[in-house]
Scaffold this motif. Structure first.
Motif, PDB file in Angstrom:
ATOM      1  N   SER A 176       0.839  -1.207   0.000  1.00 28.11           N
ATOM      2  CA  SER A 176       0.000   0.000   0.000  1.00 28.11           C
ATOM      3  C   SER A 176       0.871   1.253   0.000  1.00 28.11           C
ATOM      4  CB  SER A 176      -0.907   0.032   1.231  1.00 28.11           C
ATOM      5  OG  SER A 176      -1.773  -1.071   1.221  1.00 28.11           O
ATOM      6  N   ASP A 227      -6.309  -0.836  -4.225  1.00 32.54           N
ATOM      7  CA  ASP A 227      -5.691  -1.440  -3.046  1.00 32.54           C
ATOM      8  C   ASP A 227      -6.654  -2.441  -2.410  1.00 32.54           C
ATOM      9  OD1 ASP A 227      -4.107  -2.126  -0.953  1.00 32.54           O
ATOM     10  OD2 ASP A 227      -3.756  -0.080  -0.244  1.00 32.54           O
ATOM     11  N   GLU A 228      -6.463  -3.702  -2.720  1.00 29.95           N
ATOM     12  CA  GLU A 228      -7.335  -4.777  -2.225  1.00 29.95           C
ATOM     13  C   GLU A 228      -8.803  -4.436  -2.445  1.00 29.95           C
ATOM     14  OE1 GLU A 228      -6.274  -6.770   1.396  1.00 29.95           O
ATOM     15  OE2 GLU A 228      -4.533  -5.467   1.617  1.00 29.95           O
TER      16      GLU A 228
HETATM   17 MG   LIG Z   1      -2.034  -2.620   2.396  1.00 30.17          MG
END
Ligand SMILES: [Mg+2]
Ligand SMILES: Nc1ncnc2c1ncn2[C@@H]1O[C@H](COP(=O)(O)OP(=O)(O)OP(=O)(O)O)[C@@H](O)[C@H]1O
Length: 251
Positions: A44, A172-173
């Motif tokens: 991240s 991000d995910e």
């Molecule tokens: Mg992360």
């Protein structure tokens, strides 16, 4: 393929904590690149350096270079708002604004000066079609975005990111909070978007990385261990740490 993002010896510190260590890589244009690796390895953090979201975290310091389309995005004359228009982001938890579906999508274009109603209508429709949500919401665009399901909200967030015509989409995910069917819908959507956009996605789901990305980068402790064509990285990893991770021995 042409690299659109070029990262050169990037180091990032959160105060004294060294979170990214000499990261260098090229990210190809109009393709999907996946970042994988165990929790806390810096995925991240690296994603946030690509649209300077880390500027918002106090105590962050970077060394090295990030170039997008040949421009050093950390140079003084770069406008962060323009950069974030070029490099959109979608997060793990869908985060629509507490506004109508329409106003969520029109928000960015309005911010960048679009006032014409017909033009905004067109942007809203096109963006929702691109994120495969149009058919589900076209009859109640004035309804609150918060009334949508989680999977619909995430597609709305993707539409919101696309509405300002970015070149790059960071995810991000983006599917980790969703049910399997919504996840599949987003995976299909992302695969369609790759013809027009450069997509960089962080995922904990290695099957997802293997299914949809063209390139995969494996991180450990803030370092790039291995970056390769996705098929090669998953079938014949060069580093034993990559092999251990993808075969589920840790992480
Ligand atoms: Mg992360
Ligand atoms: N705002 C912050 N301040 C201080 N340290 C941070 C901050 N954000 C992240 N870190 C630290 O930097 C390291 C990398 O964090 P990062 O969030 O990039 O990891 P990640 O690979 O995305 O992990 P996850 O898979 O759990 O999301 C971790 O050790 C984390 O604790």
């Amino acid at each position: 393929m042409e690299p659109i993002i070029h990262i050169d010896k990037l180091n990032l510190y959160y105060s004294s904590y060294h979170a990214l260590k000499d990261v260098s890589m090229d990210i190809p244009e109009k393709a999907i690149t996946a970042f994988i690796g165990p929790s806390g390895c810096g995925k991240s953090t690296l994603l946030r350096t690509l649209n300077r979201m880390n500027d918002m975290i106090s105590g962050t310091r970077i060394e090295g270079k990030v170039q997008i389309g040949g421009t050093d995005i950390y140079s003084e004359d770069v406008h962060v708002e323009a950069l974030r228009k070029q490099v959109g982001m979608v997060f793990q938890q869908p985060n629509p604004f507490p506004k109508s579906i329409y106003d969520n999508i029109a928000y960015g274009p309005r911010l960048h000066g679009v006032r014409n109603k017909a033009e905004l209508d067109h942007i809203v429709e096109t963006s929702l079609k691109q994120s495969v949500l149009w058919e589900e919401v076209k009859n109640f665009l004035k309804r609150s975005a918060l009334s949508l399901s989680g999977g619909q909200q995430q597609r709305l967030c993707i539409a919101r990111a696309l509405a300002v015509q970015p070149d790059i989409l960071l995810m991000d995910e983006a599917t980790s909070a969703l049910d399997p069917i919504s996840t599949l819908k987003i995976e299909e959507l992302v695969q369609e978007l790759k013809d027009k956009y450069t997509i960089v996605m962080v995922t904990h789901n290695m099957h997802q990385a293997a299914r949809i990305s063209g390139r995969t980068v494996f991180f450990l402790n803030g370092e790039v261990v291995e970056a390769d064509d996705t098929k090669t990285l998953f079938s014949t990893p060069q580093d034993s740490r990559t092999e251990d991770y993808i075969s589920g021995r840790f992480g």
